[in-house]
Design a protein around this motif. Structure first.
Motif, PDB file in Angstrom:
ATOM      1  N   ARG A  67       3.989 -13.709  -3.357  1.00  0.00           N
ATOM      2  CA  ARG A  67       3.162 -13.090  -2.309  1.00  0.00           C
ATOM      3  C   ARG A  67       3.463 -11.603  -2.190  1.00  0.00           C
ATOM      4  O   ARG A  67       2.567 -10.783  -2.053  1.00  0.00           O
ATOM      5  N   TRP A  68       4.753 -11.251  -2.248  1.00  0.00           N
ATOM      6  CA  TRP A  68       5.120  -9.845  -2.165  1.00  0.00           C
ATOM      7  C   TRP A  68       4.610  -9.063  -3.376  1.00  0.00           C
ATOM      8  O   TRP A  68       4.069  -7.967  -3.233  1.00  0.00           O
ATOM      9  N   LEU A  69       4.758  -9.622  -4.559  1.00  0.00           N
ATOM     10  CA  LEU A  69       4.274  -8.950  -5.764  1.00  0.00           C
ATOM     11  C   LEU A  69       2.760  -8.741  -5.713  1.00  0.00           C
ATOM     12  O   LEU A  69       2.254  -7.707  -6.133  1.00  0.00           O
ATOM     13  N   HIS A  70       2.050  -9.736  -5.187  1.00  0.00           N
ATOM     14  CA  HIS A  70       0.597  -9.593  -5.043  1.00  0.00           C
ATOM     15  C   HIS A  70       0.278  -8.423  -4.118  1.00  0.00           C
ATOM     16  O   HIS A  70      -0.544  -7.562  -4.441  1.00  0.00           O
ATOM     17  N   ARG A  71       0.926  -8.370  -2.978  1.00  0.00           N
ATOM     18  CA  ARG A  71       0.687  -7.270  -2.040  1.00  0.00           C
ATOM     19  C   ARG A  71       1.063  -5.933  -2.678  1.00  0.00           C
ATOM     20  O   ARG A  71       0.333  -4.957  -2.561  1.00  0.00           O
ATOM     21  N   TRP A  74      -1.697  -5.206  -5.497  1.00  0.00           N
ATOM     22  CA  TRP A  74      -3.124  -5.222  -5.137  1.00  0.00           C
ATOM     23  C   TRP A  74      -3.449  -4.483  -3.845  1.00  0.00           C
ATOM     24  O   TRP A  74      -4.587  -4.051  -3.654  1.00  0.00           O
ATOM     25  N   HIS A  75      -2.492  -4.376  -2.917  1.00  0.00           N
ATOM     26  CA  HIS A  75      -2.820  -3.853  -1.585  1.00  0.00           C
ATOM     27  C   HIS A  75      -1.970  -2.668  -1.131  1.00  0.00           C
ATOM     28  O   HIS A  75      -2.459  -1.825  -0.388  1.00  0.00           O
ATOM     29  N   ARG A  76      -0.717  -2.635  -1.526  1.00  0.00           N
ATOM     30  CA  ARG A  76       0.197  -1.619  -1.017  1.00  0.00           C
ATOM     31  C   ARG A  76      -0.122  -0.249  -1.622  1.00  0.00           C
ATOM     32  O   ARG A  76      -0.156  -0.092  -2.828  1.00  0.00           O
ATOM     33  N   PRO A  85      -3.330   1.253  -4.681  1.00  0.00           N
ATOM     34  CA  PRO A  85      -2.464   0.225  -5.269  1.00  0.00           C
ATOM     35  C   PRO A  85      -2.501   0.305  -6.799  1.00  0.00           C
ATOM     36  O   PRO A  85      -3.470   0.824  -7.375  1.00  0.00           O
ATOM     37  N   PRO A  86      -1.488  -0.199  -7.474  1.00  0.00           N
ATOM     38  CA  PRO A  86      -1.448  -0.133  -8.937  1.00  0.00           C
ATOM     39  C   PRO A  86      -2.667  -0.746  -9.629  1.00  0.00           C
ATOM     40  O   PRO A  86      -3.100  -0.248 -10.663  1.00  0.00           O
ATOM     41  N   ILE A  87      -3.244  -1.782  -9.072  1.00  0.00           N
ATOM     42  CA  ILE A  87      -4.387  -2.432  -9.711  1.00  0.00           C
ATOM     43  C   ILE A  87      -5.558  -1.458  -9.883  1.00  0.00           C
ATOM     44  O   ILE A  87      -6.361  -1.591 -10.796  1.00  0.00           O
ATOM     45  N   SER A  88      -5.613  -0.443  -9.048  1.00  0.00           N
ATOM     46  CA  SER A  88      -6.705   0.532  -9.131  1.00  0.00           C
ATOM     47  C   SER A  88      -6.671   1.308 -10.447  1.00  0.00           C
ATOM     48  O   SER A  88      -7.687   1.830 -10.888  1.00  0.00           O
ATOM     49  N   ARG A  99     -13.750 -10.735  -8.458  1.00  0.00           N
ATOM     50  CA  ARG A  99     -13.636 -11.961  -9.225  1.00  0.00           C
ATOM     51  C   ARG A  99     -12.180 -12.248  -9.565  1.00  0.00           C
ATOM     52  O   ARG A  99     -11.737 -13.387  -9.531  1.00  0.00           O
ATOM     53  N   LEU A 100     -11.409 -11.222  -9.898  1.00  0.00           N
ATOM     54  CA  LEU A 100     -10.034 -11.421 -10.317  1.00  0.00           C
ATOM     55  C   LEU A 100      -9.070 -11.551  -9.136  1.00  0.00           C
ATOM     56  O   LEU A 100      -8.018 -12.115  -9.259  1.00  0.00           O
ATOM     57  N   HIS A 101      -9.446 -11.012  -8.020  1.00  0.00           N
ATOM     58  CA  HIS A 101      -8.557 -10.971  -6.861  1.00  0.00           C
ATOM     59  C   HIS A 101      -8.554 -12.304  -6.141  1.00  0.00           C
ATOM     60  O   HIS A 101      -9.574 -12.923  -5.939  1.00  0.00           O
ATOM     61  N   SER A 102      -7.358 -12.739  -5.766  1.00  0.00           N
ATOM     62  CA  SER A 102      -7.261 -13.979  -4.974  1.00  0.00           C
ATOM     63  C   SER A 102      -6.222 -13.811  -3.890  1.00  0.00           C
ATOM     64  O   SER A 102      -5.400 -12.948  -3.919  1.00  0.00           O
TER      65      SER A 102
END
Length: 102
Positions: A67-71, A74-76, A85-88, A99-102
């Protein structure tokens, strides 16, 4: 990404990465630029996940890690990449992101 410490070069650590489907990447020796990134991630994970609150058991702390890694990814917001966030950095379109985000 890890530094070149003997614990990260061990057969045990290599086997654990393989078992988890992780590709092991080492920082370039004597290059503070890349080692600093790894060190910063470790510092942040200790502060925001491992010691952010009192866990009843190690298993409880371990369960919180995904959960922390996801945040974190994807969000932090990360100051070094314009408070995004890094995903950007992957350049996904909004449709792909949803589609990829959960």
């Amino acid at each position: 990404m890890t530094d070149n410490g003997s614990c990260y070069r061990s057969k045990t650590f290599r086997a654990a990465c393989k078992r988890l489907g992780l590709r092991q990447i080492f920082t370039k020796p004597y290059t503070p630029r890349t080692n600093g990134k790894a060190e910063r991630f470790i510092q942040t994970s200790l502060r925001e996940w491992a010691y952010a609150r009192a866990y009843n058991t190690s298993d409880e702390r371990t369960a919180e890690l995904p959960r922390w890694l996801h945040r974190y990814n994807w969000h932090r917001p990360h100051g070094s990449i314009g408070s995004k966030p890094p995903i950007s950095r992957l350049g996904l379109t909004e449709d792909n992101l949803l589609r990829l985000h959960s």
